[in-house]
Design an enzyme around this catalytic site. Structure first.
Site, PDB file in Angstrom:
ATOM      1  N   GLY A  22      -9.469   1.696 -60.973  1.00  0.00           N
ATOM      2  CA  GLY A  22      -9.001   1.338 -59.642  1.00  0.00           C
ATOM      3  C   GLY A  22     -10.099   1.305 -58.599  1.00  0.00           C
ATOM      4  O   GLY A  22      -9.820   1.119 -57.426  1.00  0.00           O
ATOM      5  N   SER A  23     -11.358   1.475 -58.996  1.00  0.00           N
ATOM      6  CA  SER A  23     -12.433   1.467 -58.018  1.00  0.00           C
ATOM      7  C   SER A  23     -12.794   0.043 -57.616  1.00  0.00           C
ATOM      8  O   SER A  23     -12.910  -0.838 -58.448  1.00  0.00           O
ATOM      9  CB  SER A  23     -13.667   2.159 -58.597  1.00  0.00           C
ATOM     10  OG  SER A  23     -14.088   1.508 -59.780  1.00  0.00           O
ATOM     11  N   ASP A  24     -12.940  -0.183 -56.321  1.00  0.00           N
ATOM     12  CA  ASP A  24     -13.378  -1.485 -55.847  1.00  0.00           C
ATOM     13  C   ASP A  24     -14.250  -1.290 -54.619  1.00  0.00           C
ATOM     14  O   ASP A  24     -14.539  -0.158 -54.229  1.00  0.00           O
ATOM     15  CB  ASP A  24     -12.184  -2.416 -55.598  1.00  0.00           C
ATOM     16  CG  ASP A  24     -11.264  -1.912 -54.491  1.00  0.00           C
ATOM     17  OD1 ASP A  24     -11.764  -1.593 -53.397  1.00  0.00           O
ATOM     18  OD2 ASP A  24     -10.048  -1.843 -54.723  1.00  0.00           O
ATOM     19  N   TYR A  32      -4.438   7.286 -57.342  1.00  0.00           N
ATOM     20  CA  TYR A  32      -3.196   6.503 -57.282  1.00  0.00           C
ATOM     21  C   TYR A  32      -1.998   7.435 -57.117  1.00  0.00           C
ATOM     22  O   TYR A  32      -1.848   8.399 -57.870  1.00  0.00           O
ATOM     23  CB  TYR A  32      -3.054   5.667 -58.558  1.00  0.00           C
ATOM     24  CG  TYR A  32      -3.801   4.358 -58.520  1.00  0.00           C
ATOM     25  CD1 TYR A  32      -4.834   4.131 -57.608  1.00  0.00           C
ATOM     26  CD2 TYR A  32      -3.486   3.325 -59.389  1.00  0.00           C
ATOM     27  CE1 TYR A  32      -5.505   2.919 -57.567  1.00  0.00           C
ATOM     28  CE2 TYR A  32      -4.161   2.117 -59.371  1.00  0.00           C
ATOM     29  CZ  TYR A  32      -5.167   1.919 -58.455  1.00  0.00           C
ATOM     30  OH  TYR A  32      -5.827   0.717 -58.423  1.00  0.00           O
ATOM     31  N   LYS A 218     -13.650  -7.289 -59.894  1.00  0.00           N
ATOM     32  CA  LYS A 218     -13.893  -6.841 -58.531  1.00  0.00           C
ATOM     33  C   LYS A 218     -15.305  -7.243 -58.121  1.00  0.00           C
ATOM     34  O   LYS A 218     -16.238  -7.142 -58.932  1.00  0.00           O
ATOM     35  CB  LYS A 218     -13.750  -5.324 -58.445  1.00  0.00           C
ATOM     36  CG  LYS A 218     -12.353  -4.836 -58.814  1.00  0.00           C
ATOM     37  CD  LYS A 218     -11.329  -5.227 -57.782  1.00  0.00           C
ATOM     38  CE  LYS A 218      -9.949  -4.677 -58.134  1.00  0.00           C
ATOM     39  NZ  LYS A 218      -8.976  -4.952 -57.061  1.00  0.00           N
ATOM     40  N   ASP A 246     -12.223 -10.602 -56.806  1.00  0.00           N
ATOM     41  CA  ASP A 246     -11.456  -9.876 -55.787  1.00  0.00           C
ATOM     42  C   ASP A 246     -12.409  -9.036 -54.944  1.00  0.00           C
ATOM     43  O   ASP A 246     -13.050  -8.125 -55.447  1.00  0.00           O
ATOM     44  CB  ASP A 246     -10.441  -8.969 -56.501  1.00  0.00           C
ATOM     45  CG  ASP A 246      -9.563  -8.176 -55.541  1.00  0.00           C
ATOM     46  OD1 ASP A 246      -9.764  -8.267 -54.316  1.00  0.00           O
ATOM     47  OD2 ASP A 246      -8.667  -7.459 -56.029  1.00  0.00           O
ATOM     48  N   ASN A 248     -11.523  -7.358 -52.107  1.00  0.00           N
ATOM     49  CA  ASN A 248     -10.854  -6.244 -51.435  1.00  0.00           C
ATOM     50  C   ASN A 248     -11.243  -6.101 -49.959  1.00  0.00           C
ATOM     51  O   ASN A 248     -11.540  -5.007 -49.488  1.00  0.00           O
ATOM     52  CB  ASN A 248     -11.117  -4.939 -52.191  1.00  0.00           C
ATOM     53  CG  ASN A 248     -10.372  -4.909 -53.508  1.00  0.00           C
ATOM     54  OD1 ASN A 248     -10.915  -5.340 -54.522  1.00  0.00           O
ATOM     55  ND2 ASN A 248      -9.141  -4.454 -53.499  1.00  0.00           N
ATOM     56  N   GLU A 272      -9.999 -13.398 -54.071  1.00  0.00           N
ATOM     57  CA  GLU A 272      -8.875 -12.604 -53.548  1.00  0.00           C
ATOM     58  C   GLU A 272      -9.359 -11.678 -52.434  1.00  0.00           C
ATOM     59  O   GLU A 272     -10.439 -11.084 -52.546  1.00  0.00           O
ATOM     60  CB  GLU A 272      -8.316 -11.792 -54.718  1.00  0.00           C
ATOM     61  CG  GLU A 272      -7.198 -10.846 -54.366  1.00  0.00           C
ATOM     62  CD  GLU A 272      -6.581 -10.227 -55.637  1.00  0.00           C
ATOM     63  OE1 GLU A 272      -6.692 -10.850 -56.718  1.00  0.00           O
ATOM     64  OE2 GLU A 272      -6.017  -9.134 -55.546  1.00  0.00           O
ATOM     65  N   GLU A 299      -1.695  -8.386 -51.000  1.00  0.00           N
ATOM     66  CA  GLU A 299      -1.313  -7.011 -51.274  1.00  0.00           C
ATOM     67  C   GLU A 299      -1.315  -6.150 -50.013  1.00  0.00           C
ATOM     68  O   GLU A 299      -0.624  -5.135 -49.956  1.00  0.00           O
ATOM     69  CB  GLU A 299      -2.212  -6.382 -52.351  1.00  0.00           C
ATOM     70  CG  GLU A 299      -3.622  -6.109 -51.909  1.00  0.00           C
ATOM     71  CD  GLU A 299      -4.486  -5.536 -53.032  1.00  0.00           C
ATOM     72  OE1 GLU A 299      -5.007  -6.343 -53.817  1.00  0.00           O
ATOM     73  OE2 GLU A 299      -4.640  -4.318 -53.127  1.00  0.00           O
ATOM     74  N   ASP A 322       3.587  -8.174 -52.799  1.00  0.00           N
ATOM     75  CA  ASP A 322       3.498  -6.789 -53.260  1.00  0.00           C
ATOM     76  C   ASP A 322       4.889  -6.180 -53.113  1.00  0.00           C
ATOM     77  O   ASP A 322       5.544  -6.333 -52.080  1.00  0.00           O
ATOM     78  CB  ASP A 322       2.476  -6.038 -52.404  1.00  0.00           C
ATOM     79  CG  ASP A 322       2.279  -4.600 -52.847  1.00  0.00           C
ATOM     80  OD1 ASP A 322       1.203  -4.297 -53.388  1.00  0.00           O
ATOM     81  OD2 ASP A 322       3.188  -3.771 -52.635  1.00  0.00           O
ATOM     82  N   HIS A 349       0.703  -9.008 -56.758  1.00  0.00           N
ATOM     83  CA  HIS A 349      -0.228  -7.888 -56.896  1.00  0.00           C
ATOM     84  C   HIS A 349       0.456  -6.779 -57.691  1.00  0.00           C
ATOM     85  O   HIS A 349       1.617  -6.485 -57.443  1.00  0.00           O
ATOM     86  CB  HIS A 349      -0.601  -7.361 -55.514  1.00  0.00           C
ATOM     87  CG  HIS A 349      -1.337  -6.062 -55.547  1.00  0.00           C
ATOM     88  ND1 HIS A 349      -0.805  -4.881 -55.061  1.00  0.00           N
ATOM     89  CD2 HIS A 349      -2.557  -5.741 -56.024  1.00  0.00           C
ATOM     90  CE1 HIS A 349      -1.678  -3.909 -55.223  1.00  0.00           C
ATOM     91  NE2 HIS A 349      -2.748  -4.387 -55.806  1.00  0.00           N
ATOM     92  N   ALA A 350      -0.283  -6.157 -58.617  1.00  0.00           N
ATOM     93  CA  ALA A 350       0.371  -5.098 -59.384  1.00  0.00           C
ATOM     94  C   ALA A 350      -0.554  -3.969 -59.815  1.00  0.00           C
ATOM     95  O   ALA A 350      -0.183  -3.179 -60.668  1.00  0.00           O
ATOM     96  CB  ALA A 350       1.078  -5.687 -60.601  1.00  0.00           C
ATOM     97  N   GLY A 351      -1.714  -3.856 -59.223  1.00  0.00           N
ATOM     98  CA  GLY A 351      -2.556  -2.702 -59.542  1.00  0.00           C
ATOM     99  C   GLY A 351      -2.095  -1.505 -58.727  1.00  0.00           C
ATOM    100  O   GLY A 351      -2.268  -1.500 -57.513  1.00  0.00           O
ATOM    101  N   GLU A 380      -0.134  -9.974 -62.161  1.00  0.00           N
ATOM    102  CA  GLU A 380      -1.237  -9.067 -62.486  1.00  0.00           C
ATOM    103  C   GLU A 380      -0.765  -7.985 -63.471  1.00  0.00           C
ATOM    104  O   GLU A 380       0.371  -7.503 -63.389  1.00  0.00           O
ATOM    105  CB  GLU A 380      -1.752  -8.402 -61.209  1.00  0.00           C
ATOM    106  CG  GLU A 380      -2.977  -7.532 -61.461  1.00  0.00           C
ATOM    107  CD  GLU A 380      -3.607  -7.021 -60.171  1.00  0.00           C
ATOM    108  OE1 GLU A 380      -2.912  -6.973 -59.140  1.00  0.00           O
ATOM    109  OE2 GLU A 380      -4.812  -6.667 -60.206  1.00  0.00           O
TER     110      GLU A 380
END
Lengths: 435, 435
Positions: A22-24, A32, A218, A246, A248, A272, A299, A322, A349-351, A380
């Site tokens: 989940g790092s961006d 999370y 990412k 993406d 972010n 994205e 998102e 989202d 979006h689904a992370g 996603e």
């Protein structure tokens, strides 16, 4: 008549920052989390919903959900479209709480969590998965779910009704198709910014082997790194697999355009969140400059009013709704209708926690009775945390299977609630609650 | 070196809904409230700030402020521009809390309350009112306060520096003028939607007698009522006093245009919040359709990114910054610079708890070193709740007097904190806590 007798809120956090899952570029160390809501009833099943956050502030999100309790506790269980439309309108319309947004941020996400829990409850009682429950409603019922305030310069109730009536044609065939073949997915799992080149290429290779036709990386930390990773990914997956990137929200408008020029030789499919999700005109400028690379966002788009403008301005080519950012199913129905009106594909979006579980229902409803197509549509898929859910999302051969169990799939397992409760669950006490 | 040793948050609410003060088309029964923050120090004065809310949810706002405590407690007191810039950047940049906005809603207002309290503290320690403290900074220091992320397509740091350098010319004369003559005000007191026609005309007459050259009426409830009230007000104040009208986000784009056509014969000066504060393109369409009536908005504009677009799109003629909606002094400096760049007058929003007290400092800073003019600039004045403040705003002959006491004027009296604490202060226990 069944009644809601309690609204419970739990602060559930997963220590994901330890693994850099989940790092961006904007979120280097997310834990999370879910502000998890249970609508308890006096008979029959309860309803489950959540707001997704990334750690600190999950308690603030939980407090906002609790502030909505007087609107639902002691009230009848909403069972049909009319009751679900009225509940959504009442929650969004609390004039004192509205001041804290309006219709954005913590309070709006709280409305989303409660509305989604009410939909979970209603579809459980109906014995259907949410997407089937929603797809069975008449066009008039669906129009009645939507708050058209601020939308009428782009979409009127009459236009929405016309779109939905047209969507009835072939509905049953499309539902059967979903139940047989599922819905296409793409995977973000290879591309987190904290992963090594080896991990990236290994996961990208695996993604192709698993049947995915699109992956996502990412970007936005360091240009040289991004060029190297994009080149590597392209070599691994070949020319025919789409690679989305993406950022972010990392860039200003000019930086986004310049950066994408450097990545363009490796054929990115979409960029994205190139800049602030609030910047409609910025996305418009970027979209014009980077075409034919597509611009995707959503998102963090706060509500239907901003989506409306992004569509009016031609500022996005892919709409990433989202399940938990906006005010729940009702507002997402509005957003799906707007996307249909403007002919823009929706790729949710689904992370996050539970987002894969929820958005599959929305995309399947969209296919069944709104857009009627899967062309250029993908959901996603991020493959972690699913085993905490009782009705987890399942992806096979690059496609989401259609959910068959009643409800909206947000229910967490009891042992997860016990283990990951913050700050006093055993997972956190073992870590010294170092969030 | 002095340190911050504690961050206290109090839930303070005034039962204003009983009198219909503050009633408008979207907010029929507000209980004006403050999530009030005290930065306690180990030596010298403490710092005071607040987020303004209208009742329910003030506890959620308070929880969000508490979530920021780890960023300030145990840290040195920020005393200069560099430290105040760094603090603002750190608070806005908390990547986990940022997810809950980003940069909007409850969390963003919480940042504003803490940032403003830090400015109060710094200017108290410097022995100066905030506006003098800020106006004494060099152009380079002021540029260093601002987060230019997402702004560079409209305003670069170099352009901002140039504007501020030009603003140094004549600064001391303008400061002397402010201290002698104050800054023009307009009054909203006659126009709340819950007031009778008699109360409206009496208060409008009084406003003219008190020296105001502009008043404001709430509209958007019922068209016939609005036409009657507007006509009445025009008869009372005559042709030379400006009458602004305020719809508090009540309308869709088409309704706004139609409604203003009906009010146009009575010469409204501006239409405020005609539609959703999120709708840049909607404001643009309204502005084009209702000219020469001006379009004003800002009290719910969530951050500098939306103001940037409103200016880029020519969607507003009057920018109504709010001291507590955005991330405090630093983001408001960015907004003042944007307004200067685009040549749009700033007329702050001030109906609320403490907003009159705070925004006068920002307008005076603007006059001293940014815009350098008072042409078409007025600060809103709503004459209630001021006696709860230790350094209340004072308006005489239709003008705000320049504050002279050190700080940012947000400090509430101790007896107010005791009496109006929710839910356990005596004012609320006497009312049966029926908020």
């Amino acid at each position: 008549m069944a009644a809601i007798v309690g609204l419970d809120v739990l602060d559930i956090r997963f220590p994901t920052s330890r693994e850099l899952d989940g790092s961006d570029a904007m979120n280097p160390d997310p834990d999370y989390s879910a502000a998890y809501v249970v609508l308890r009833t006096d008979e029959g099943p309860d309803g489950y919903g959540l707001a997704f956050t990334i750690g600190r502030g999950n308690d603030v999100q939980a407090a906002a959900i609790r502030a909505l309790a007087p609107h639902v506790v002691g009230k009848p269980v909403p069972e049909d479209a009319a009751a679900l439309g009225a509940l959504s309108a009442e929650l969004v319309g609390d004039s004192q709480l509205r001041w804290l947004g309006p219709e954005k941020g913590v309070v709006h996400m709280a409305v989303g969590a409660v509305v989604n829990a009410a939909w979970d409850l209603a579809s459980r009682r109906a014995g259907q998965p949410l997407w089937r429950f929603l797809s069975a409603m008449t066009p008039e019922e669906v129009v009645g779910l939507v708050d058209f305030r601020y939308l009428s310069d782009a979409l009127t109730p009459a236009e929405a009704l016309e779109l939905l009536r047209a969507g009835q044609e072939g509905r049953d065939e499309r539902i059967a198709l979903l139940e047989r073949d599922g819905y296409p997915a793409y995977t973000t799992s290879p591309g987190w910014l904290g992963y090594s080149d080896d991990k990236l290429s290994g996961l990208a290779r695996q993604a192709v082997a698993d049947g995915f036709t699109m992956i996502k990386l990412k970007v936005g930390g360091d240009l040289d790194d991004d060029v190297r990773r994009m080149k590597l990914a392209r070599e691994v997956v070949g020319a025919d697999v789409r690679i989305a990137v993406d950022a972010n929200q990392r860039w200003d408008v000019g930086t986004a355009v310049d950066w994408m020029r450097e990545l363009a030789p490796y054929g990115p499919y979409w960029i994205e969140e190139p800049t602030s999700p609030d910047d409609v005109l910025g996305h418009q400028a970027i979209a014009r400059a980077v075409a034919p690379i597509k611009v995707a966002t959503g998102e963090h788009v706060q509500n239907r009013v901003v989506f409306k403008q992004l569509l009016q301005a031609g500022a996005l080519d892919v709409l990433q709704l989202d399940a938990c950012r906006v005010a729940g199913v009702n507002e997402n129905v509005a957003i799906l209708l707007l996307a249909k009106k403007f002919g823009v594909p929706v790729c949710p979006h689904a992370g996050g926690v539970g987002l894969c579980e929820l958005v599959r229902h929305l995309s399947m409803f969209d296919f069944a009775v709104v857009s009627g197509t899967m062309d250029d549509r993908v959901i996603e898929w991020v493959d972690h945390l699913h085993d905490h859910f009782l009705d987890p999302a399942v992806v096979r051969d690059g496609r989401y299977l259609a959910p068959t169990r009643p409800g909206f799939s947000a229910r967490l397992k009891d042992e997860t609630l016990a283990d990951f409760r913050y700050p006093d669950g055993p997972v956190w006490t073992a870590l010294g609650t170092e969030a």
